[in-house]
Scaffold this motif. Structure first.
Motif, PDB file in Angstrom:
ATOM      1  N   ILE A 500     -15.567   5.922   2.354  1.00 55.76           N
ATOM      2  CA  ILE A 500     -14.467   6.888   2.501  1.00 55.76           C
ATOM      3  C   ILE A 500     -14.975   8.304   2.238  1.00 55.76           C
ATOM      4  N   VAL A 501     -15.785   8.449   1.189  1.00 50.88           N
ATOM      5  CA  VAL A 501     -16.342   9.766   0.851  1.00 50.88           C
ATOM      6  C   VAL A 501     -17.209  10.295   1.989  1.00 50.88           C
ATOM      7  N   ARG A 502     -17.941   9.379   2.652  1.00 48.68           N
ATOM      8  CA  ARG A 502     -18.807   9.792   3.758  1.00 48.68           C
ATOM      9  C   ARG A 502     -18.042   9.921   5.074  1.00 48.68           C
ATOM     10  N   GLY A 503     -16.756   9.652   5.040  1.00 51.18           N
ATOM     11  CA  GLY A 503     -15.952   9.768   6.254  1.00 51.18           C
ATOM     12  C   GLY A 503     -16.108   8.612   7.212  1.00 51.18           C
ATOM     13  N   GLU A 504     -16.628   7.459   6.727  1.00 59.09           N
ATOM     14  CA  GLU A 504     -16.882   6.315   7.597  1.00 59.09           C
ATOM     15  C   GLU A 504     -15.745   5.301   7.573  1.00 59.09           C
ATOM     16  N   PHE A 505     -14.836   5.434   6.610  1.00 62.41           N
ATOM     17  CA  PHE A 505     -13.717   4.495   6.524  1.00 62.41           C
ATOM     18  C   PHE A 505     -12.462   5.263   6.133  1.00 62.41           C
ATOM     19  N   ARG A 506     -11.355   4.938   6.795  1.00 69.71           N
ATOM     20  CA  ARG A 506     -10.101   5.657   6.564  1.00 69.71           C
ATOM     21  C   ARG A 506      -9.516   5.303   5.200  1.00 69.71           C
ATOM     22  N   GLU A 507      -9.202   6.325   4.435  1.00 69.52           N
ATOM     23  CA  GLU A 507      -8.642   6.105   3.110  1.00 69.52           C
ATOM     24  C   GLU A 507      -7.268   5.455   3.193  1.00 69.52           C
ATOM     25  N   ASP A 508      -6.431   5.864   4.173  1.00 70.49           N
ATOM     26  CA  ASP A 508      -5.090   5.296   4.277  1.00 70.49           C
ATOM     27  C   ASP A 508      -5.147   3.812   4.641  1.00 70.49           C
ATOM     28  N   LEU A 509      -6.132   3.406   5.459  1.00 65.60           N
ATOM     29  CA  LEU A 509      -6.286   1.994   5.774  1.00 65.60           C
ATOM     30  C   LEU A 509      -6.764   1.215   4.550  1.00 65.60           C
ATOM     31  N   TYR A 510      -7.654   1.824   3.803  1.00 68.39           N
ATOM     32  CA  TYR A 510      -8.160   1.176   2.593  1.00 68.39           C
ATOM     33  C   TYR A 510      -7.019   0.815   1.652  1.00 68.39           C
ATOM     34  N   TYR A 511      -6.118   1.752   1.405  1.00 71.71           N
ATOM     35  CA  TYR A 511      -5.027   1.485   0.473  1.00 71.71           C
ATOM     36  C   TYR A 511      -3.946   0.599   1.079  1.00 71.71           C
ATOM     37  N   ARG A 512      -3.952   0.440   2.400  1.00 71.68           N
ATOM     38  CA  ARG A 512      -3.054  -0.524   3.033  1.00 71.68           C
ATOM     39  C   ARG A 512      -3.603  -1.940   2.877  1.00 71.68           C
ATOM     40  N   LEU A 513      -4.926  -2.066   2.804  1.00 73.16           N
ATOM     41  CA  LEU A 513      -5.559  -3.382   2.763  1.00 73.16           C
ATOM     42  C   LEU A 513      -5.781  -3.924   1.355  1.00 73.16           C
ATOM     43  N   ASN A 514      -5.836  -3.051   0.358  1.00 69.28           N
ATOM     44  CA  ASN A 514      -6.258  -3.537  -0.962  1.00 69.28           C
ATOM     45  C   ASN A 514      -5.091  -3.773  -1.914  1.00 69.28           C
ATOM     46  N   GLY A 515      -4.087  -4.541  -1.452  1.00 66.67           N
ATOM     47  CA  GLY A 515      -2.987  -4.895  -2.353  1.00 66.67           C
ATOM     48  C   GLY A 515      -3.491  -5.599  -3.590  1.00 66.67           C
ATOM     49  N   LEU A 516      -4.378  -6.577  -3.410  1.00 72.93           N
ATOM     50  CA  LEU A 516      -5.052  -7.234  -4.526  1.00 72.93           C
ATOM     51  C   LEU A 516      -6.525  -7.332  -4.164  1.00 72.93           C
ATOM     52  N   VAL A 517      -7.373  -6.784  -5.009  1.00 73.88           N
ATOM     53  CA  VAL A 517      -8.817  -6.836  -4.778  1.00 73.88           C
ATOM     54  C   VAL A 517      -9.432  -7.833  -5.749  1.00 73.88           C
TER      55      VAL A 517
END
Length: 679
Positions: A500-517
Motif C-alpha cells: 500500500i505504501v508503495r502504491g501497489e495495493f489499494r488501501e480501500d480494498l485492503y480494509y474491505r478484505l481484512n475483516g478478520l486476519v
C-alpha cells in the motif's frame, strides 16, 4: 441458581446464589471438607507435579480449551494489573491453564495454584473452584471462608461451565488477593462462561436447527439471547441457560418437548421459509404465551438424504460423547444424518492437530462463523492457506454451495479480468460462443477464495472493490449487472501494508478484505509436527500398513527448517513412501539427495565457525562462507539445538549426538537458547 438441572428451580442465567443462602453453602462445604480428612492447618502440597497428569488433562479437555482460551485472554485483559489471575479447570478441578499478573502468579505458586494441580474440595477443602463444581453454582469464596488457613489470603470467584448436553465440562475462575476484591468480578466471570458455552453450540450442532431468540429483537446476537437446538424433525436436542430461563424449564424437562410444543408452530413452517426469511428475525409465540423474536439457523433438507427427513426417534440424542471426547460435531441422531452415513467431522477441527497457534486461529474463525465477515489468511508459501480456506467454507452455512478458488498469481494478467468477471459472446477476440460465467458469479451463494491476492493487477482491484461493495458483477461486454452473494476469503504471503505504501495495493480494498486476519505458522514453528506427518503418511498409505520412520530420519526431520513447509514435507514423504512401498520403515537412503545436502549445510553452520567470525563473541553463532543470509542461518542453528534439547529433555550429550556436534558446541550457545530447554 446458575443452571437449571434436574429437580432444581429455574433462575435467570445471571442470578447468583442469594446472600442469605451463602452462609449455609459455606457451612455445608466446611462440613464436607472435614469429612474428606482435610485439616485447616494443612500446608500446600509443593511436591513436583506430574507432567503426564497435566498432559493427560489437556488431551482430555481439548474441546473445552479450544473454546475457553480466547475468552480467558479477553477476560485477563479486562482485569490486568489488578493482582488477579484467570484459571480454567477440568470438571474434576484439575487446573488446565492460567493467566495473570506476574506478581500475583508468584503468590499463587505458594499455595500450588498452578496448572497440573487439583483444586477440588476433596483436595483443597472449601475453595471457589471445588465448591462451584460441587454445588454446580457460581460461587465467590472470600478470605476466611476458605477451609485451609493457607488459602485465606485469597478471594476467588468461579462459575462452572456446562456443555451443550447439560453436563459440567469445567470451570472458569478469577483469583486474587482478598484486599483487592471487586464486586464486579463475578459478573465478568459469568459473562465469560456464557460466551464459552454459546460458542460450543455451533461446534456440537453444526447442521441442526438452531433457534436464537429473545423477547427484544435488539438482544439477538448478544450473550443474553436464548439458543435452542432441534433436529430437522423438531425433536429437542439442547438449550443454553438463557433459553432454559425464557422457556421456564430445566434441561431435563425440555427433553420431553419438541419445537412445535415449545414454539406453538410445526417444524415444517421453518422448512417452508427460504432465502432472506431465514436471516431476518421472525416473531413467534412461546408455549407460555410470551412473544419472542427469533433468528433461525439451519441448512436446507435438500442437503441430506435426497431431501427427506431422517427418523431419529429410535436414537438417544442426550447421551454425551464418551470420555468427553468432543470432536466439534453432533452424533448422527442429532444432525439428522442417517446412521448408515458417515458423519462428517468439522473440517476446521480436523486441521487442529495440537499446535496452540493453529488452535487460536481456528478458535477465532469459529467465533465469526456464519457472519460473512471477510477473512484474510497470511502465511508463507506452503503453510496450508488453501486448505484452511476450504475448511472455513466447509464449516460455514454456505457449505452446500460452491467453493471457487482463484489463484491471482497463476492466471496471466491479460486473462484474469475475464476469469473473475466473465464475458459475453464477442466481448473480445477468441471469446467462446455464448460467453463464459466468471469465477465471482460461479461462487454465487458460496465462497470465493482469492489466493495470492497481492498479485492482483491494480486496475482490477478497483473492480473487485465495487463488486464487494455493491454485491453486483458486470461481465465483459455485458450491458447489465448481475447480483451476487459471496463470502470472501483471501490469502497472501506478501506484506500488503508495505505494498500500500508503495502504491501497489489499494488501501480501500485492503480494509474491505481484512475483516478478520489470521496467520498460519510456518511448519518449523509448529509443535504438532509428528501428528501432521502421521496424517500425511496415513493419506499416502490409506489401504496399506502403517509406515514407520527410523529414529535417525525423525531426528533429521525435527531439526530441518522446511523452507517449503507442508508442500515440501508432503512431496518428500510421497517419494519416500514410493521407495519403501508402504510396508517398511523410512530410512535416510529413501530421502532425496538435495534434501540431505540442505540439512548437512545447516549442521555445518552449527559446528564450524567461519574465518570472518573470529572477532565475534565466543557464544555468537557464525555465518557460513558465501551465505547471503547469515542471520537466518544462525536462527536455523539455534532452532535445531532447541528442538533437540527439548526432545531429549535437556540431555546435552544426547542432543549433541543427534545433531552431530560436540557437547561444547551446544554449551557455547547456552545464553542464546531458552532457559527451559535445560531442565
Amino acid at each position: 441458581m446458575y443452571t437449571p438441572m434436574a429437580g432444581r428451580p429455574v433462575h435467570s442465567p445471571d442470578q447468583e446464589v442469594h446472600e442469605l443462602d451463602h452462609p449455609n453453602l459455606i457451612m455445608e462445604s466446611h462440613t464436607r471438607s472435614k469429612a474428606y480428612g482435610i485439616d485447616r492447618d494443612d500446608i500446600p502440597d509443593f511436591s513436583p507435579q506430574s507432567p503426564a497428569r497435566l498432559a493427560q488433562g489437556l488431551d482430555e479437555n481439548k474441546f473445552l480449551l479450544e473454546h475457553a482460551m480466547p475468552v480467558m485472554e479477553t477476560l485477563h485483559e479486562q482485569i490486568a494489573n489488578t493482582h488477579n489471575m484467570v484459571l480454567l479447570t477440568a470438571s474434576n478441578g484439575l487446573v488446565l491453564h492460567s493467566l495473570g499478573d506476574l506478581d500475583f502468579l508468584e503468590k499463587a505458586m505458594q499455595v500450588a495454584l498452578v496448572p497440573g494441580v487439583s483444586w477440588s474440595e476433596k483436595s483443597k477443602g472449601t475453595n471457589a473452584i471445588g465448591t462451584a463444581l460441587t454445588e454446580e453454582l457460581p460461587v465467590t469464596i472470600h478470605g476466611s471462608e476458605h477451609f485451609m488457613h493457607a488459602n485465606q489470603f485469597l478471594t476467588c470467584s468461579c462459575a462452572p461451565v456446562f456443555d451443550p448436553y447439560g453436563q459440567i465440562i469445567g470451570a472458569l475462575d478469577v483469583t486474587g488477593d482478598q484486599r483487592n476484591f471487586h464486586q464486579h468480578t463475578m459478573a465478568l466471570v459469568r459473562m465469560s462462561v456464557q460466551m464459552i458455552e454459546n460458542h460450543m453450540f455451533a461446534d456440537i450442532f453444526p447442521t441442526a436447527v438452531r433457534i436464537h431468540f429473545h423477547t427484544r429483537s435488539e438482544f439477538l446476537g448478544t450473550l443474553v439471547e436464548g439458543i435452542a437446538v432441534f433436529s430437522h424433525e423438531g425433536r429437542f436436542l439442547s438449550a443454553n441457560r438463557s433459553a432454559q430461563f425464557q422457556l421456564g424449564m430445566s434441561f431435563n424437562a425440555l427433553k420431553g418437548h419438541t419445537f412445535s410444543s415449545l414454539f406453538d408452530i410445526p417444524i415444517s413452517r421453518l422448512h417452508e421459509l427460504r432465502g432472506n426469511a431465514l436471516t431476518k428475525p421472525q416473531q413467534f409465540v412461546l408455549h407460555n404465551g410470551v412473544s419472542v423474536w427469533c433468528r433461525i439457523k439451519m441448512k436446507p433438507l435438500s442437503l441430506w438424504s435426497d431431501g427427506q427427513a431422517i427418523n431419529t426417534a429410535a436414537s438417544n440424542p442426550f447421551k454425551p460423547p464418551e470420555a468427553k471426547n468432543y470432536a466439534g460435531m453432533a452424533p448422527a441422531a442429532e444432525t439428522g444424518f442417517s446412521p448408515a452415513r458417515k458423519v462428517q467431522l468439522s473440517t476446521l477441527h480436523y486441521l487442529n492437530t495440537g499446535d496452540p497457534q493453529v488452535a487460536t486461529v481456528i478458535q477465532k474463525l469459529s467465533m465469526v462463523r456464519g457472519r460473512d465477515i471477510p477473512i484474510m489468511i497470511l502465511g508463507e508459501t506452503g503453510t496450508g492457506k488453501d486448505l484452511l480456506a476450504q475448511a472455513i467454507h466447509g464449516d460455514s452455512d454456505r457449505a452446500g454451495h460452491p467453493f471457487v478458488s482463484v489463484n491471482c498469481a497463476s492466471i496471466p494478467e491479460t486473462l484474469i479480468e475475464s476469469e473473475l468477471f466473465g464475458y459475453e459472446e464477442g466481448a473480445f477476440t477468441g471469446a467462446k460462443k455464448k460467453g463464459a460465467t466468471g469465477k465471482i458469479q460461479q461462487a454465487n451463494g458460496g465462497t470465493l477464495f482469492l489466493d495470492e491476492i497481492g498479485d492482483m493487477p491494480r486496475h482490477l482491484q478497483a473492480r473487485l472493490l465495487r463488486v464487494l461493495q455493491d454485491k453486483k458483477v458486470s461481465p465483459l461486454g455485458a450491458g447489465k449487472e448481475v447480483e451476487v452473494d459471496v463470502a470472501v476469503i483471501c490469502a497472501t504471503n506478501k506484506n500488503l501494508k508495505e505494498m500500500i505504501v508503495r502504491g501497489e495495493f489499494r488501501e480501500d480494498l485492503y480494509y474491505r478484505l481484512n475483516g478478520l486476519v489470521v496467520r498460519l505458522p510456518a511448519l518449523r514453528h509448529r509443535t504438532d509436527f509428528e501428528v501432521v506427518m502421521q496424517k500425511i503418511l496415513k493419506s499416502l498409505c490409506e489401504n496399506g500398513p502403517q509406515i514407520g520412520i527410523s529414529a535417525d530420519v525423525m531426528t533429521l526431520f525435527h531439526t530441518h527448517q522446511w523452507p517449503g513447509n507442508f508442500r515440501q514435507l508432503h512431496n518428500l514423504l510421497r517419494t519416500a513412501v514410493v521407495m519403501v512401498g508402504c510396508e517398511g520403515v523410512i530410512q535416510r537412503n529413501h530421502l532425496p539427495d538435495d534434501f540431505l545436502e540442505e540439512h548437512e549445510h545447516v549442521l555445518q553452520a552449527v559446528a564450524q565457525p567461519s574465518p570472518s567470525s573470529a572477532a565475534a563473541p565466543e557464544n555468537a553463532l557464525p555465518n557460513v562462507p558465501g551465505d547471503t543470509d547469515g542471520q537466518r542461518l544462525q536462527d536455523v542453528a539455534l532452532v535445531a539445538m532447541t528442538k533437540m534439547l527439548q526432545h531429549h529433555k535437556g540431555n546435552v550429550s544426547a542432543a549433541a549426538k543427534a545433531l552431530g556436534v560436540s557437547r561444547n558446541t551446544v554449551y557455547r550457545r547456552k545464553e542464546q537458547l531458552p532457559p527451559d530447554v535445560w531442565n
